[in-house]
Write a protein that holds these residues in place. Structure first.
Motif, PDB file in Angstrom:
ATOM      1  N   LEU A  44     -10.296  -8.279  -3.663  1.00 52.99           N
ATOM      2  CA  LEU A  44      -9.606  -7.175  -2.989  1.00 52.99           C
ATOM      3  C   LEU A  44     -10.589  -6.453  -2.088  1.00 52.99           C
ATOM      4  O   LEU A  44     -11.741  -6.219  -2.469  1.00 52.99           O
ATOM      5  N   TYR A  45     -10.131  -6.102  -0.908  1.00 49.91           N
ATOM      6  CA  TYR A  45     -10.992  -5.492   0.106  1.00 49.91           C
ATOM      7  C   TYR A  45     -10.321  -4.243   0.662  1.00 49.91           C
ATOM      8  O   TYR A  45      -9.096  -4.197   0.790  1.00 49.91           O
ATOM      9  N   TRP A  46     -11.126  -3.280   1.034  1.00 46.73           N
ATOM     10  CA  TRP A  46     -10.654  -2.130   1.802  1.00 46.73           C
ATOM     11  C   TRP A  46     -11.366  -2.121   3.156  1.00 46.73           C
ATOM     12  O   TRP A  46     -12.593  -2.314   3.225  1.00 46.73           O
ATOM     13  N   CYS A  74      -5.811  -2.497   3.191  1.00 48.76           N
ATOM     14  CA  CYS A  74      -6.230  -3.231   2.011  1.00 48.76           C
ATOM     15  C   CYS A  74      -5.918  -4.709   2.243  1.00 48.76           C
ATOM     16  O   CYS A  74      -4.916  -5.049   2.895  1.00 48.76           O
ATOM     17  N   ARG A  87     -10.887  -0.316  -9.240  1.00 49.48           N
ATOM     18  CA  ARG A  87      -9.858  -1.322  -9.400  1.00 49.48           C
ATOM     19  C   ARG A  87      -9.622  -1.499 -10.889  1.00 49.48           C
ATOM     20  O   ARG A  87     -10.504  -1.939 -11.614  1.00 49.48           O
ATOM     21  N   ALA A 123     -13.976   4.014  -4.753  1.00 46.56           N
ATOM     22  CA  ALA A 123     -12.819   3.162  -5.036  1.00 46.56           C
ATOM     23  C   ALA A 123     -12.970   2.581  -6.414  1.00 46.56           C
ATOM     24  O   ALA A 123     -14.089   2.364  -6.896  1.00 46.56           O
ATOM     25  N   TYR A 129      -6.046   2.996   6.838  1.00 47.47           N
ATOM     26  CA  TYR A 129      -6.810   2.333   5.779  1.00 47.47           C
ATOM     27  C   TYR A 129      -6.046   1.082   5.345  1.00 47.47           C
ATOM     28  O   TYR A 129      -4.900   1.161   4.891  1.00 47.47           O
ATOM     29  N   CYS A 188      -3.488   0.479  -3.478  1.00 46.92           N
ATOM     30  CA  CYS A 188      -3.276  -0.883  -2.995  1.00 46.92           C
ATOM     31  C   CYS A 188      -2.870  -1.786  -4.148  1.00 46.92           C
ATOM     32  O   CYS A 188      -3.545  -1.819  -5.183  1.00 46.92           O
ATOM     33  N   GLN A 190       0.850  -1.182   0.000  1.00 43.99           N
ATOM     34  CA  GLN A 190       0.000   0.000   0.000  1.00 43.99           C
ATOM     35  C   GLN A 190       0.887   1.232   0.000  1.00 43.99           C
ATOM     36  O   GLN A 190       1.977   1.232   0.557  1.00 43.99           O
ATOM     37  N   SER A 242      -6.259  -8.807   0.265  1.00 49.90           N
ATOM     38  CA  SER A 242      -6.629  -9.563  -0.931  1.00 49.90           C
ATOM     39  C   SER A 242      -6.751 -11.039  -0.569  1.00 49.90           C
ATOM     40  O   SER A 242      -6.192 -11.513   0.430  1.00 49.90           O
ATOM     41  N   SER A 249      -5.810  -1.186  -6.904  1.00 54.76           N
ATOM     42  CA  SER A 249      -7.014  -0.465  -6.511  1.00 54.76           C
ATOM     43  C   SER A 249      -6.628   0.880  -5.908  1.00 54.76           C
ATOM     44  O   SER A 249      -5.578   1.017  -5.266  1.00 54.76           O
TER      45      SER A 249
END
Lengths: 110, 115
Positions: free
Chosen positions: B32-34, B92, B69, B67, B90, B23, B6, B94, B75
């Protein structure tokens, strides 16, 4: 709405002692995760529990899952200073998102 | 790389400015997640991407957050007109594929401070 509660929030232990961290969640889920976080660092995956009665062990840590009681435990055996960190449980919900507990800050004193 | 990366690691901005957080997931991970982590709110889900599917934006706290990607890999999380309550770390994450059991691997995070 899925809610996840951990207790205790803070735990001060003597080296060599045993203790258990509890993670309760409010709705049915088929997956539960335990993570460790050191100060200023990100989350490190410890365990993945996917079925009722699942038990995983790594070193001095053992995690278990009771899906009927909606309860997971993280048991610490003969604690050592290196285990000092914050431990989070997280429960899988919709869209693969994780709902985290509030964390348990563990401090192991010599 | 070996893990989720990140950037930036730290960002200080003035209230009202826009910020972009980046990210890079683990190579080959399609999900992929935030999340964000703050003292008052703990760890909260923000948004989730899986392949080319429409993202799950259910965790975004306001329309100032967005957001994207690109190409199914990198992302960017954008916060417009930042507010002090946006200050947080923040994170990130995966995971390998869209399977409910796959472990999410987290990056080091971006610490955002809004003055």
């Amino acid at each position: 709405e899925l809610k996840v509660e951990q207790n205790p929030l803070f735990l001060s232990m003597q080296e060599g002692k045993n203790y258990t961290i509890y993670c309760n969640y409010s709705t049915t889920s088929d997956r539960l995760y335990w993570y460790r976080q050191d100060p200023g660092k990100s989350l490190e995956s410890l365990f993945v529990l996917l079925s009722n009665g699942a038990v995983k062990q790594e070193g001095r840590l053992m995690a278990s899952l009771d899906t009927k009681a909606r309860l997971s435990t993280l048991h610490i055996t003969a604690a050592v200073h290196d285990l000092s960190a914050t431990y989070f449980c997280a429960v899988g919900g919709g869209s693969n998102m994780l709902t985290f507990g509030g964390g348990t800050r563990l401090m192991v004193k010599p | 790389g070996a893990g989720v990366s990140q950037s930036p690691s730290n960002k200080v901005t003035e209230k009202g400015k826009d910020v972009e957080l980046r990210c890079d997931p683990i190579s080959g991970h399609t999900a992929l997640y935030w999340y964000r982590q703050s003292l008052g709110q703990g760890l909260e889900f923000l948004i989730y991407f899986q392949g080319n599917s429409a993202p799950d934006k259910s965790g975004l706290p306001s329309d100032r957050f967005s957001a994207e990607r690109t190409g199914g890999s990198v992302s960017t999380l954008t916060i417009q007109r930042t507010q002090q309550e946006d200050s947080a770390v923040y994170l990130c994450a995966s995971s390998r594929q869209w399977s409910s059991t796959d472990t999410q691997y987290f990056g080091p995070g971006t610490r955002l401070t809004v003055l």
